[in-house]
Design a protein around this motif. Structure first.
Motif, mmCIF file in Angstrom:
data_model
loop_
_atom_site.group_PDB
_atom_site.id
_atom_site.type_symbol
_atom_site.label_atom_id
_atom_site.label_comp_id
_atom_site.label_asym_id
_atom_site.label_seq_id
_atom_site.Cartn_x
_atom_site.Cartn_y
_atom_site.Cartn_z
ATOM 1 N N VAL A 99 0.853 -1.182 0.000
ATOM 2 C CA VAL A 99 0.000 0.000 0.000
ATOM 3 C C VAL A 99 0.890 1.232 0.000
ATOM 4 O O VAL A 99 2.003 1.214 0.542
ATOM 5 N N SER A 100 0.414 2.309 -0.628
ATOM 6 C CA SER A 100 1.196 3.537 -0.623
ATOM 7 C C SER A 100 1.095 4.210 0.747
ATOM 8 O O SER A 100 0.094 4.078 1.454
ATOM 9 N N ARG A 101 2.157 4.913 1.111
ATOM 10 C CA ARG A 101 2.194 5.587 2.420
ATOM 11 C C ARG A 101 1.031 6.559 2.557
ATOM 12 O O ARG A 101 0.393 6.640 3.613
ATOM 13 N N GLU A 102 0.727 7.307 1.498
ATOM 14 C CA GLU A 102 -0.332 8.322 1.562
ATOM 15 C C GLU A 102 -1.705 7.685 1.780
ATOM 16 O O GLU A 102 -2.565 8.265 2.466
ATOM 17 N N ASN A 103 -1.940 6.507 1.194
ATOM 18 C CA ASN A 103 -3.233 5.840 1.359
ATOM 19 C C ASN A 103 -3.390 5.207 2.736
ATOM 20 O O ASN A 103 -4.500 4.912 3.168
ATOM 21 N N LEU A 104 -2.273 4.994 3.421
ATOM 22 C CA LEU A 104 -2.303 4.327 4.722
ATOM 23 C C LEU A 104 -2.336 5.304 5.892
ATOM 24 O O LEU A 104 -2.952 5.024 6.925
ATOM 25 N N LEU A 105 -1.689 6.473 5.729
ATOM 26 C CA LEU A 105 -1.533 7.384 6.867
ATOM 27 C C LEU A 105 -2.856 7.885 7.436
ATOM 28 O O LEU A 105 -3.065 7.868 8.649
ATOM 29 N N ARG A 106 -3.753 8.342 6.581
ATOM 30 C CA ARG A 106 -5.006 8.910 7.089
ATOM 31 C C ARG A 106 -5.851 7.865 7.813
ATOM 32 O O ARG A 106 -6.377 8.154 8.903
ATOM 33 N N PRO A 107 -6.018 6.654 7.276
ATOM 34 C CA PRO A 107 -6.736 5.628 8.048
ATOM 35 C C PRO A 107 -6.098 5.351 9.405
ATOM 36 O O PRO A 107 -6.804 5.187 10.407
#
Length: 371
Positions: free
Chosen positions: A5-13
């Motif tokens: 998974v990309s870092r940006e897609n994981l950080l907010r969750p």
């Protein structure tokens, strides 16, 4: 189990779920995130403290190996934040070890069995509200949650009453010294009265998760739980088992003594005078007549503050009343109207701020203080 998974897609969750993760770590499993990779290439993350559960599902790109595990929440979140922007994160779980790779970085975390992770029981639906937007729900919570009690022995006050009756949704909070009441007219008729008390933490988490967008919100009222669905994110909370006081008896009628004032100017005047009030009780006095309105405060150090208000209109018999300045300022700060009307009955009765726009109605009650 394996996924990328990309870092940006994981950080907010991860940030969204962080509020539900148990910080005191009374049980080791509660400091972990539940991680589930499905055959449909979706990643589900869940955090809980046994009272509030936050679940979020995000799509994955590339090949996956399905499976379930739990990963230390804070360490996983901190590692993801520390990685460079636009990086990809690859996670592979083998036995009780999770290996996280990104570029030339590699980290190994200990995992715990997924079947030990506590999950919320299936919700028995009592009512479903699906006609509010995120902005509307956030506004209703904002205008009521500040009056909740904090660690009161009357545990039913440490939360927010959610009441559904006919085509009206009502939110009520009180700590015994003040009360906030919000009503919104709905499009559908939901039948007879239904009441639930939402815990303080769940209300605060919702305030953190909600934005001012127009996306719809789905609220599921259950017999023991409340569930709020915000797109791919679901917050589920246990309810407070107790009987909320009859708030209608607490809300005073609109008295004949009324003070009409500029909201911002009045709030600033109260704030200035309260600087020299007793730091423990924050009490100030307000003397009102048709010719003058004066706010006064003093403290044990013999210091005094006094301010005569301009741009105010008072009608009714002369009176002097004491109140907690913080409680009054809290109520004034959530009112959108430039002009507010405060109703008084007498020196020993609660004051009332009442605004009604038809579809929405707000009432704020502040008990008097003996000074």
């Amino acid at each position: 189990m394996q996924f990328s998974v990309s870092r940006e897609n994981l950080l907010r969750p991860l940030q969204s779920i962080s509020g539900a993760v148990e910080r005191r770590q009374t049980l080791p499993i509660l400091s972990h995130l539940f991680v589930d990779v499905t055959e449909s290439s979706e990643l589900t993350l869940i955090g809980t403290d046994l009272e509030v559960e936050i679940k979020i599902t995000i799509p994955l790109d590339g090949p996956v190996e399905t499976g379930k595990t739990t990963i230390p929440a804070r360490k996983f979140s901190d590692l993801s934040k520390a990685l460079p922007d636009q990086s990809d994160i690859k996670v592979k779980v083998d036995g009780n070890r999770a290996t996280i790779r990104s570029g030339k970085s590699r980290f190994t975390l200990s995992t715990l069995p997924a079947d030990e992770f506590p999950r919320v029981d299936e919700i028995t639906e009592v009512a479903v509200i699906d006609e509010l937007s995120r902005a509307v729900l956030r506004n209703l919570l904002h205008k009521s949650q500040f009056s909740m009690a904090m660690q009161d022995v009357r545990y039913y006050l440490n939360g927010l009453l959610l009441e559904l009756e006919g085509n009206e949704l009502r939110l009520v909070a009180t700590d015994g010294h003040r009360l906030a009441f919000c009503r919104r007219t709905l499009d559908r008729d939901y039948g007879e009265k239904k009441q639930v008390i939402v815990p303080r933490k769940a209300v605060q988490e919702l305030m953190r998760l909600l934005d001012d967008g127009d996306d719809p919100v789905r609220i599921v009222m259950g017999s023991n739980h409340l569930q709020v669905v915000l797109g791919e994110l679901t917050l589920t909370t246990k309810l407070i088992d107790g009987r909320f006081p009859d708030y209608q008896r607490v809300i005073p009628r609109e008295g004949e003594r009324t003070l009409v004032t500029d909201n911002e100017a009045f709030r600033r005047a109260v704030s200035r005078v309260s600087i020299l009030s007793n730091e423990k009780y924050r009490g100030i006095r307000m003397a009102m007549s048709e010719t003058a309105v004066t706010i006064h405060a003093n403290n044990p150090e013999q210091e005094e503050a006094e301010e005569e208000l301009s741009s105010v209109t008072y009608s009714g018999e002369e009176m002097e009343i004491g109140f907690n300045s913080a409680y009054m300022m809290d109520a004034l700060s959530v009112i959108d109207d430039e002009q507010v009307t405060i109703y008084f009955i007498d020196e020993n009765s609660s004051s009332l701020i009442h605004t009604d726009s038809g579809r929405e109605e707000y009432k704020f009650v502040v008990m008097p203080m003996r000074l």
